[in-house]
Design a protein around this motif. Structure first.
Motif, PDB file in Angstrom:
ATOM      1  N   HIS A  89       0.790  -1.200   0.029  1.00  9.51           N
ATOM      2  CA  HIS A  89      -0.006  -0.075  -0.143  1.00  9.51           C
ATOM      3  C   HIS A  89       0.597   1.290   0.022  1.00  9.51           C
ATOM      4  N   THR A  90       2.043   1.199   0.547  1.00 12.69           N
ATOM      5  CA  THR A  90       2.973   2.378   0.643  1.00 12.69           C
ATOM      6  C   THR A  90       3.343   2.687  -0.871  1.00 12.69           C
ATOM      7  N   ASP A  91       3.195   1.837  -1.818  1.00 11.19           N
ATOM      8  CA  ASP A  91       3.737   2.276  -2.907  1.00 11.19           C
ATOM      9  C   ASP A  91       2.774   2.988  -4.033  1.00 11.19           C
ATOM     10  N   LEU A  92       1.586   3.076  -3.447  1.00  5.31           N
ATOM     11  CA  LEU A  92       0.279   3.360  -4.157  1.00  5.31           C
ATOM     12  C   LEU A  92       0.288   5.116  -3.652  1.00  5.31           C
ATOM     13  N   PRO A  93      -0.094   5.918  -4.778  1.00  8.08           N
ATOM     14  CA  PRO A  93      -0.485   7.314  -4.160  1.00  8.08           C
ATOM     15  C   PRO A  93      -1.878   7.403  -3.372  1.00  8.08           C
ATOM     16  N   VAL A  94      -2.841   6.821  -3.713  1.00  4.83           N
ATOM     17  CA  VAL A  94      -4.081   7.133  -3.245  1.00  4.83           C
ATOM     18  C   VAL A  94      -4.529   5.706  -2.210  1.00  4.83           C
TER      19      VAL A  94
END
Lengths: 122, 122
Positions: free
Chosen positions: B16-21
Motif C-alpha cells: 500500500h505504501t507504493d501507491l499514491p491513493v
DNA sequence: CAGAATCCGATTGGATACTG
DNA sequence: CAGTATCCAATCGGATTCTG
C-alpha cells in the motif's frame, strides 16, 4: 504573470485525518491543487500551506519528484529561484482526487454524523 | 451459503505504501473488498488479510464502525460469532476506490519507472 | 471464536536553528 | 530564497500473551 495563490485557499478544509481517502502524504493533495495552473516557487507554496515547515514541505516535494509527479527546476540566480511544476503524470492524479472530493461532498456529512453518534453512544 | 474468501485474494497486490491513493488505514480498502458481497465473520477476514494480527484488524474494524462504514453484529452463542457488514455508506466508498484502482492500472507502471530512474540517477 | 492487554520498533510530522 | 541539520513527540502497525 499569474495570480498569486490565495493564502486562505485551504482555510475551510477538513483535517486530512477526518477523510477516508488520502492522496500521498499529509500535504500532497494540497500541493497538487497549488500547482494545478502552472509552476510555483517554493516560497509561493508556503503561503497557502502555512503552517507547513520548510523541512516537511521539502520532503513532500522530493517524494513527488521521485514519483515523477513534479519537476524541480533551479535557476542559477541570486537570490536563488526554484520552480516546481506538475508533470502529465502529476496531472493525472486529479482524476482519483476528484472522485475523492465528490465522495466528501456527497457523504462527508453522513460520516461526521456517524462519528458523533458513535461518540455519544458511550 | 456463500463462497469462502479466497486466501490468495490479495496475493499479487502492491504494497500500500507504493501507491499514491489510500483509502482509510493500511487494511481498510482490503476489508471493503472482503465485505463487498455480504457479511463476514472476524475469522473469515483474517484469512485473505493474513498476516494481520487480531489487534490491528480489530482497530481497523472499530474505526470503520465509528465512521458508519460497517456494522458489527454479535450473536450470543457458544462459541461466539460476530459478523461485520458494509453499510450503504461503506458501499459508497467503492466509487473513489475504483477511481484509485483505475489510476493504478493506467499509471502505476509509469510511477514505478520514475522511481527507478530517480534511484539510478544518484 | 473473537477479541483485550501489554510492550515495542519504525515511521511521520513538527520545532528550532543554521547556511550557500 | 530555498533549503539543510538536529532533535523530538505522537502515531502506527506488529509481536506476544492472555481471556470470556
Amino acid at each position: 504573470m499569474r495570480e498569486p495563490l490565495d493564502p486562505a485557499l485551504f482555510a475551510d478544509c477538513d483535517d486530512h485525518t477526518d477523510l477516508p481517502v488520502r492522496v500521498g502524504d499529509k500535504w500532497t493533495a494540497k500541493i497538487l491543487v497549488c500547482l494545478r495552473d502552472g509552476p510555483r516557487r517554493f516560497s509561493e507554496l508556503q503561503v497557502p500551506l502555512a503552517p507547513v515547515t520548510p523541512k516537511v514541505l521539502t520532503e513532500s516535494l522530493r517524494a513527488m519528484e521521485r514519483d515523477g509527479l513534479v519537476t524541480r527546476t533551479a535557476y542559477d540566480e541570486t537570490p536563488p529561484r526554484v520552480e516546481y511544476e506538475l508533470t502529465p503524470l502529476g496531472h493525472s492524479l486529479f482524476q482519483p482526487l476528484a472522485a475523492s472530493c465528490t465522495w466528501n461532498a456527497t457523504h462527508g456529512a453522513e460520516m461526521a454524523r456517524a462519528r458523533e453518534e458513535y461518540a455519544n453512544r458511550r
